[in-house]
Motif scaffolding. Structure first.
Motif, PDB file in Angstrom:
ATOM      1  N   ALA A  74      21.735  28.386  -4.530  1.00 24.54           N
ATOM      2  CA  ALA A  74      21.281  27.180  -5.227  1.00 24.54           C
ATOM      3  C   ALA A  74      22.503  26.460  -5.780  1.00 24.54           C
ATOM      4  O   ALA A  74      23.265  27.038  -6.554  1.00 24.54           O
ATOM      5  CB  ALA A  74      20.317  27.545  -6.347  1.00 24.54           C
ATOM      6  N   ALA A  75      22.691  25.230  -5.376  1.00 20.98           N
ATOM      7  CA  ALA A  75      23.876  24.464  -5.779  1.00 20.98           C
ATOM      8  C   ALA A  75      23.513  23.481  -6.885  1.00 20.98           C
ATOM      9  O   ALA A  75      22.565  22.697  -6.731  1.00 20.98           O
ATOM     10  CB  ALA A  75      24.438  23.706  -4.586  1.00 20.98           C
ATOM     11  N   PRO A  76      24.258  23.489  -8.001  1.00 17.58           N
ATOM     12  CA  PRO A  76      24.004  22.521  -9.073  1.00 17.58           C
ATOM     13  C   PRO A  76      24.618  21.175  -8.720  1.00 17.58           C
ATOM     14  O   PRO A  76      25.821  20.978  -8.855  1.00 17.58           O
ATOM     15  CB  PRO A  76      24.690  23.159 -10.280  1.00 17.58           C
ATOM     16  N   ILE A  77      23.798  20.258  -8.275  1.00 21.74           N
ATOM     17  CA  ILE A  77      24.292  18.957  -7.822  1.00 21.74           C
ATOM     18  C   ILE A  77      23.683  17.874  -8.697  1.00 21.74           C
ATOM     19  O   ILE A  77      22.458  17.696  -8.721  1.00 21.74           O
ATOM     20  CB  ILE A  77      23.967  18.722  -6.343  1.00 21.74           C
ATOM     21  N   ALA A 136      20.149  21.765  -5.201  1.00 27.08           N
ATOM     22  CA  ALA A 136      19.854  21.826  -3.774  1.00 27.08           C
ATOM     23  C   ALA A 136      19.829  23.300  -3.384  1.00 27.08           C
ATOM     24  O   ALA A 136      20.740  24.054  -3.724  1.00 27.08           O
ATOM     25  CB  ALA A 136      20.912  21.076  -2.975  1.00 27.08           C
ATOM     26  N   PHE A 137      18.775  23.703  -2.691  1.00 26.44           N
ATOM     27  CA  PHE A 137      18.515  25.125  -2.482  1.00 26.44           C
ATOM     28  C   PHE A 137      18.379  25.466  -1.002  1.00 26.44           C
ATOM     29  O   PHE A 137      17.752  24.743  -0.235  1.00 26.44           O
ATOM     30  CB  PHE A 137      17.223  25.519  -3.206  1.00 26.44           C
ATOM     31  N   LEU A 138      18.978  26.611  -0.619  1.00 28.39           N
ATOM     32  CA  LEU A 138      18.841  27.148   0.727  1.00 28.39           C
ATOM     33  C   LEU A 138      18.619  28.656   0.647  1.00 28.39           C
ATOM     34  O   LEU A 138      19.108  29.314  -0.273  1.00 28.39           O
ATOM     35  CB  LEU A 138      20.096  26.892   1.563  1.00 28.39           C
ATOM     36  N   CYS A 139      17.912  29.185   1.623  1.00 30.30           N
ATOM     37  CA  CYS A 139      17.701  30.624   1.726  1.00 30.30           C
ATOM     38  C   CYS A 139      17.957  31.029   3.176  1.00 30.30           C
ATOM     39  O   CYS A 139      17.512  30.339   4.104  1.00 30.30           O
ATOM     40  CB  CYS A 139      16.269  30.983   1.312  1.00 30.30           C
ATOM     41  N   PHE A 140      18.691  32.126   3.357  1.00 27.02           N
ATOM     42  CA  PHE A 140      18.955  32.658   4.690  1.00 27.02           C
ATOM     43  C   PHE A 140      18.359  34.059   4.774  1.00 27.02           C
ATOM     44  O   PHE A 140      18.747  34.944   4.019  1.00 27.02           O
ATOM     45  CB  PHE A 140      20.464  32.696   4.959  1.00 27.02           C
ATOM     46  N   MET A 141      17.409  34.231   5.675  1.00 23.03           N
ATOM     47  CA  MET A 141      16.694  35.493   5.808  1.00 23.03           C
ATOM     48  C   MET A 141      17.123  36.230   7.081  1.00 23.03           C
ATOM     49  O   MET A 141      17.464  35.602   8.089  1.00 23.03           O
ATOM     50  CB  MET A 141      15.184  35.241   5.833  1.00 23.03           C
ATOM     51  N   PRO A 142      17.112  37.557   7.044  1.00 23.28           N
ATOM     52  CA  PRO A 142      17.463  38.337   8.244  1.00 23.28           C
ATOM     53  C   PRO A 142      16.620  37.937   9.440  1.00 23.28           C
ATOM     54  O   PRO A 142      15.403  37.745   9.331  1.00 23.28           O
ATOM     55  CB  PRO A 142      17.162  39.779   7.808  1.00 23.28           C
ATOM     56  N   GLY A 143      17.272  37.762  10.578  1.00 21.57           N
ATOM     57  CA  GLY A 143      16.566  37.403  11.801  1.00 21.57           C
ATOM     58  C   GLY A 143      16.290  35.928  11.963  1.00 21.57           C
ATOM     59  O   GLY A 143      15.777  35.504  13.007  1.00 21.57           O
ATOM     60  N   LYS A 144      16.620  35.130  10.967  1.00 23.62           N
ATOM     61  CA  LYS A 144      16.416  33.682  11.028  1.00 23.62           C
ATOM     62  C   LYS A 144      17.766  32.977  11.224  1.00 23.62           C
ATOM     63  O   LYS A 144      18.777  33.608  11.493  1.00 23.62           O
ATOM     64  CB  LYS A 144      15.734  33.206   9.739  1.00 23.62           C
ATOM     65  N   MET A 145      17.770  31.654  11.090  1.00 23.32           N
ATOM     66  CA  MET A 145      19.004  30.896  11.238  1.00 23.32           C
ATOM     67  C   MET A 145      20.075  31.424  10.297  1.00 23.32           C
ATOM     68  O   MET A 145      19.816  31.671   9.119  1.00 23.32           O
ATOM     69  CB  MET A 145      18.752  29.410  10.968  1.00 23.32           C
ATOM     70  N   THR A 146      21.286  31.612  10.827  1.00 27.32           N
ATOM     71  CA  THR A 146      22.374  32.159  10.028  1.00 27.32           C
ATOM     72  C   THR A 146      23.154  31.046   9.315  1.00 27.32           C
ATOM     73  O   THR A 146      23.004  29.858   9.613  1.00 27.32           O
ATOM     74  CB  THR A 146      23.350  32.962  10.897  1.00 27.32           C
ATOM     75  N   TYR A 147      23.995  31.491   8.408  1.00 29.08           N
ATOM     76  CA  TYR A 147      24.873  30.601   7.642  1.00 29.08           C
ATOM     77  C   TYR A 147      25.716  29.727   8.569  1.00 29.08           C
ATOM     78  O   TYR A 147      25.773  28.502   8.414  1.00 29.08           O
ATOM     79  CB  TYR A 147      25.728  31.492   6.759  1.00 29.08           C
TER      80      TYR A 147
END
Length: 284
Positions: free
Chosen positions: A148-151, A156-167
């Motif tokens: 979560a980025a303090p903008i 602005a928030f992102l989540c990266f889960m195993p098996g999904k789109m990578t960083y």
């Protein structure tokens, strides 16, 4: 006397007693204990999470006072890791907090992520090398990532889960060569909606070459709220998790919320346009 279930009894209702017992057993890694990192550990400790691996090589300074949970006159020149571990244990004296005061690099990232259930990214915006190391290790170890980025006056928030789109699949750092271009990729990837752009009243305060940018206490509070919520949902398997290429942007100043979707990440045509515009602005 401290009693865990009494201390966090007001969570019950939004959590069941059995869910609270589950949170007690979990371990969270947080790299970076400044603005968002300090708020994350306080929020998660009050949620009842008891075990942490935390890292920061820095010390508290006066310019941290506008946003950092551990920044006080009494903590000036003290190690952020040391101070925030004390804060965590002051909330829950049964906490197991492992500190990494030298920061995170390739030599200790495996130990930093040992037995970790979720990594909450709180590294400085400009710490891209360290972030790449941690994110790659999380991918290898199948550890969910919450960032979560303090903008501006939101997050602005992102989540990266195993098996999904990578960083890397999302940010596409390998497609550019210069450090500045990587910062641009990171910024537009974090906040595709750019809700904050219209109220930056002193643009010179955001300076990539000097590695500095403006911040607000409201921004970091927003971050802790949404990150803590996703940590809860992931740990307790409570409903669907929105993850990259989807993102969220909340902005309190603009009274707006955007749910963003960027298939192919920064290779998305919209993102390529945003990159070109941002690069042109920096050159002007």
């Amino acid at each position: 006397m401290f009693d865990y279930f009494d201390a966090f009894s007001r969570n019950i209702g939004w959590l069941t007693k059995s869910e609270q017992a589950i949170l007690k057993t979990k371990r969270i890694a947080i790299a970076g204990l400044g603005g968002v990192g300090g708020e994350h550990i306080v929020t998660l400790a009050r949620l009842g999470i008891q075990n942490f691996n935390i890292s920061d090589f820095d010390e508290f300074e006066v310019h941290n006072f506008n946003r950092q949970a551990g920044a006080f006159m009494s903590t000036l020149d003290r190690k952020k890791c040391e101070v925030m571990a004390e804060v965590c244990r002051d909330i829950n004296p049964e906490s197991d907090v492992k500190t990494f005061e030298q920061g995170i690099d390739a030599s200790n990232v495996d130990e930093f992520l040992k037995d970790v259930d979720i990594y909450v990214d709180s590294l400085d915006f400009f710490a891209l090398d360290a972030r790449k190391i941690v994110f790659q290790a999380c991918e290898d170890k199948q550890i969910p990532i919450v960032t979560a980025a303090p903008i501006g006056m939101g997050t602005a928030f992102l989540c990266f889960m195993p098996g999904k789109m990578t960083y890397e699949e999302y940010f596409r750092f390998n497609s550019v060569k210069t450090e500045t271009d990587q910062y641009i990729k990171f910024l537009i990837g974090l906040s595709p909606a750019m809700l904050h752009a219209s109220y930056l009243v002193e643009p010179s305060a955001a300076n990539f070459s000097e590695k500095r940018g403006p911040s607000t206490p409201m921004g970091v509070k927003f971050c802790a709220g949404i990150a803590g919520t996703f940590v809860l949902k992931i740990l307790l398997n409570r409903g669907p998790i929105l993850c990259a290429p989807w993102g969220l942007h909340f902005d309190g100043y603009k009274n707006k919320f955007k749910k963003t979707y960027r298939p192919w990440g920064n290779n998305n045509p919209i993102q390529k346009i945003a990159f070109a515009i941002a690069k042109k602005k920096l050159a002007s």
